[in-house]
Design an enzyme around this catalytic site. Sequence first.
Site, PDB file in Angstrom:
ATOM      1  N   HIS A 163       4.383  -7.172  -0.943  1.00 32.21           N
ATOM      2  CA  HIS A 163       5.257  -7.470   0.188  1.00 32.21           C
ATOM      3  C   HIS A 163       4.772  -6.668   1.389  1.00 32.21           C
ATOM      4  O   HIS A 163       4.148  -5.613   1.246  1.00 32.21           O
ATOM      5  CB  HIS A 163       6.692  -7.088  -0.132  1.00 32.21           C
ATOM      6  CG  HIS A 163       7.352  -7.986  -1.131  1.00 32.21           C
ATOM      7  ND1 HIS A 163       8.719  -8.021  -1.300  1.00 32.21           N
ATOM      8  CD2 HIS A 163       6.842  -8.882  -2.015  1.00 32.21           C
ATOM      9  CE1 HIS A 163       9.020  -8.886  -2.239  1.00 32.21           C
ATOM     10  NE2 HIS A 163       7.898  -9.426  -2.693  1.00 32.21           N
ATOM     11  N   CYS A 190      13.877  -6.541   0.577  1.00 28.41           N
ATOM     12  CA  CYS A 190      14.439  -6.816  -0.743  1.00 28.41           C
ATOM     13  C   CYS A 190      14.722  -5.486  -1.450  1.00 28.41           C
ATOM     14  O   CYS A 190      14.414  -4.409  -0.925  1.00 28.41           O
ATOM     15  CB  CYS A 190      13.462  -7.645  -1.570  1.00 28.41           C
ATOM     16  SG  CYS A 190      11.971  -6.739  -2.061  1.00 28.41           S
ATOM     17  N   GLU A 227       6.248  -4.696   3.439  1.00 31.49           N
ATOM     18  CA  GLU A 227       6.694  -3.298   3.506  1.00 31.49           C
ATOM     19  C   GLU A 227       5.900  -2.403   2.560  1.00 31.49           C
ATOM     20  O   GLU A 227       5.530  -1.281   2.914  1.00 31.49           O
ATOM     21  CB  GLU A 227       8.187  -3.189   3.137  1.00 31.49           C
ATOM     22  CG  GLU A 227       9.095  -4.000   4.023  1.00 31.49           C
ATOM     23  CD  GLU A 227       9.427  -5.377   3.468  1.00 31.49           C
ATOM     24  OE1 GLU A 227      10.584  -5.807   3.643  1.00 31.49           O
ATOM     25  OE2 GLU A 227       8.537  -6.025   2.871  1.00 31.49           O
ATOM     26  N   CYS A 283      11.511  -3.264  -2.004  1.00 29.96           N
ATOM     27  CA  CYS A 283      11.021  -2.615  -0.785  1.00 29.96           C
ATOM     28  C   CYS A 283      11.987  -1.550  -0.282  1.00 29.96           C
ATOM     29  O   CYS A 283      11.567  -0.480   0.171  1.00 29.96           O
ATOM     30  CB  CYS A 283      10.748  -3.667   0.278  1.00 29.96           C
ATOM     31  SG  CYS A 283       9.399  -4.783  -0.186  1.00 29.96           S
TER      32      CYS A 283
END
Length: 142
Positions: A46, A76, A48, A79
């Site tokens: 992801h 999410c 992040e 993260c």
Amino acid sequence: MQEALTLARKAGAIGEVPVGAVVVKQGAIIGRGWNHPIAAHDPTAHAEIIAIREAARTLGNYRLMDTTLYVTLEPCAMCAGAMVHARVSRLVFGAPDPRAGAAGSLFNIVQTPALNHRVDLAAGVLAEQCGELLKVFFSQRR
């Protein structure tokens, strides 16, 4: 946030969900990331997580004290948890994520008193622009 939007567009251009993130310390970007779990065959890729990893390498430390993470979509749970563990000081996100957001929409992992660190939070920064990227991306796939 403008740099995070640029990175989100990069993710969208390669067929990934258009999310971008940057980590900033003392006014300088020390980590950049964009979504690419499909291309990387990595469910943790992801935006992040990639930005946090780069920032940690840049600083030579897994603790990201006195940093701000800017991301185009509300993080999410994975993260958000990574931000807490990395001791990110502040989170700034654009579009909320009512289905999986873990910074206020569905959960608030970044500020729960049950954990040993809390992240300051600013939500909705350039939310319209960030949300539009996602709307266009998903409308093209339906």
